[in-house]
Design a protein around this motif. Structure first.
Motif, PDB file in Angstrom:
ATOM      1  N   LYS A   1       0.846  -1.195   0.000  1.00  0.00           N
ATOM      2  CA  LYS A   1       0.000   0.000   0.000  1.00  0.00           C
ATOM      3  C   LYS A   1       0.886   1.252   0.000  1.00  0.00           C
ATOM      4  CE  LYS A   1      -3.961   2.099   2.322  1.00  0.00           C
ATOM      5  NZ  LYS A   1      -4.919   1.977   3.458  1.00  0.00           N
ATOM      6  N   GLY A   2       0.669   2.126  -0.985  1.00  0.00           N
ATOM      7  CA  GLY A   2       1.472   3.340  -1.098  1.00  0.00           C
ATOM      8  C   GLY A   2       2.910   3.092  -1.507  1.00  0.00           C
TER       9      GLY A   2
ATOM     10  N   GLN B   1       5.551   6.192  -4.690  1.00  0.00           N
ATOM     11  CA  GLN B   1       5.492   7.597  -4.324  1.00  0.00           C
ATOM     12  C   GLN B   1       6.371   8.385  -5.298  1.00  0.00           C
ATOM     13  OE1 GLN B   1       3.584   8.661  -1.732  1.00  0.00           O
ATOM     14  NE2 GLN B   1       2.972   6.611  -1.050  1.00  0.00           N
TER      15      GLN B   1
ATOM     16  N   PRO C   1      -4.627   1.520  -4.602  1.00  0.00           N
ATOM     17  CA  PRO C   1      -3.927   2.100  -3.450  1.00  0.00           C
ATOM     18  C   PRO C   1      -2.435   1.780  -3.379  1.00  0.00           C
ATOM     19  CG  PRO C   1      -6.044   1.192  -2.771  1.00  0.00           C
ATOM     20  CD  PRO C   1      -5.809   0.740  -4.181  1.00  0.00           C
TER      21      PRO C   1
ATOM     22  N   ASP D   1       0.457   6.238  -5.120  1.00  0.00           N
ATOM     23  CA  ASP D   1       0.049   7.591  -4.736  1.00  0.00           C
ATOM     24  C   ASP D   1      -0.294   8.331  -6.027  1.00  0.00           C
ATOM     25  OD1 ASP D   1       0.034  10.368  -4.212  1.00  0.00           O
ATOM     26  OD2 ASP D   1       1.392  10.139  -2.527  1.00  0.00           O
ATOM     27  N   GLU D   2      -1.579   8.538  -6.277  1.00  0.00           N
ATOM     28  CA  GLU D   2      -2.007   9.106  -7.554  1.00  0.00           C
ATOM     29  C   GLU D   2      -1.559  10.549  -7.733  1.00  0.00           C
ATOM     30  OE1 GLU D   2      -5.892   6.230  -8.324  1.00  0.00           O
ATOM     31  OE2 GLU D   2      -6.207   8.277  -7.603  1.00  0.00           O
TER      32      GLU D   2
ATOM     33  N   THR E   1      -7.405   4.481  -6.776  1.00  0.00           N
ATOM     34  CA  THR E   1      -7.598   4.519  -5.332  1.00  0.00           C
ATOM     35  C   THR E   1      -9.075   4.533  -4.983  1.00  0.00           C
ATOM     36  OG1 THR E   1      -5.517   5.707  -5.055  1.00  0.00           O
ATOM     37  CG2 THR E   1      -7.080   5.812  -3.227  1.00  0.00           C
TER      38      THR E   1
END
Length: 320
Positions: free
Chosen positions: A217-218, A221, A241, A244-245, A266
């Motif tokens: 998750k994430g 970045q 998810p 990081d959009e 997300t």
């Protein structure tokens, strides 16, 4: 004696659920493109012996506590991050998914998304439809080659291996990053293991096929996009998810990477005013990775088989 009650959270072809209707009381949400409201799902769970659910249905502690008679949740997906599996096990509820049957279909979509993004296929279609094509030009909508390039796969499960097989047909070099090394894939496919940082720096295409976990998750970045080549293309056919959009939008706008192809987001459905939708070098799809008629029918059949097995006191085919 009352028949066990089964609730299905999306509209499915009657022919596929007939085996359940012949034996049990079956009720189905009557809209195939609208999620069943939470309050309806909770109400139905209160009397259901089995639920046939979608990835967008949240099967959490609240629902499992509501389901006093619940014996099995059959999720129409290979992923199960929408389900509190540990609590379901504690409650004695079997949880099943649909692995294997969607591997090749999802790999087709992931590779097709990579090709569409690299060769600007969607842009080209729109270019003609909007009346912009006036004449042939040497660099008109010039995209990126796929053949003889380096593909980096993040998440080398069965779908990752299937994408790697397709890549070899395009004479691509295949790198992969996975929680555990896959010696069999390295030998069979000529794939080379890399740390995530190494893979990002070396790859022309980065395709994410990892499951959504606390570790993933994430995962992507700004730092990760900054490591990639400015000519690289990013593909996410796993879970929204993981990325990081906002960082992805910045990476494309700032030229850190060349573009992206996305089948997941997300928030689904993605809002029409999301900045990703304003970028030309982004191809977006409505989470249709396994959406071929044959595969989706096979997934439904596997769900119904699992439900029937549990309700008859047998071991389901694909219990988690």
């Amino acid at each position: 004696m009352m028949k066990p009650f089964i609730y299905i959270t999306r509209k499915l072809p009657e022919t596929l659920i007939q085996p359940l209707q012949d034996r049990y009381e079956v009720e189905m949400w009557d809209q195939d493109d609208v999620q069943v409201p939470r309050e309806v799902l909770l109400e139905k769970a209160g009397k259901a012996s089995a639920l046939l659910t979608m990835l967008s249905d949240r099967i959490d502690g609240e629902l499992l506590d509501q389901g006093e008679h619940l014996k099995v949740v059959a999720n129409l997906a290979v992923g199960f991050d929408n389900i509190d599996v540990a609590y379901a096990k504690e409650k004695g509820v079997a949880v099943c998914n649909t692995p294997d049957v969607l591997t090749e279909t999802t790999a087709d979509l992931a590779f097709g998304l990579m090709m569409a993004t690299a060769r600007r296929i969607v842009e080209g279609d729109r270019y003609i439809r909007e009346g912009e094509w006036k004449s042939w030009s040497p660099l008109l909508l010039a995209g990126a080659d796929i053949h003889h390039k380096t593909l980096g796969i993040v998440g080398m499960g069965s779908i990752g291996e299937a994408v790697a097989r397709r890549a070899k047909g395009f004479s691509m070099d295949v790198l992969y990053h996975n929680r555990n090394r896959r010696p069999e894939a390295e030998e069979a496919l000529g794939a080379a293991f890399r740390s995530l940082d190494e893979l990002l720096k070396e790859s022309d295409f980065v395709v994410v096929l990892a499951p959504l976990t606390e570790e993933t998750k994430g995962l992507f970045q700004k730092e990760q996009f900054d490591m990639m080549k400015d000519s690289a293309i990013f593909i996410n056919a796993a879970r929204g998810p993981i990325v990081d959009e906002d960082a992805l939008v910045e990476a494309i706008r700032e030229g850190m990477i060349a573009g992206a192809g996305l089948d997941v987001f997300t928030q689904e459905p993605i809002s029409m005013d999301h900045p990703l939708l304003s970028l030309d070098r982004v191809v977006v799809l409505p989470h249709i990775g396994s959406s071929s008629v044959d595969t989706r029918y096979d997934m439904v059949r596997l769900c119904t088989d699992n439900i029937q097995a549990v309700l008859e006191g047998k071991e389901p085919r694909t219990a988690l």
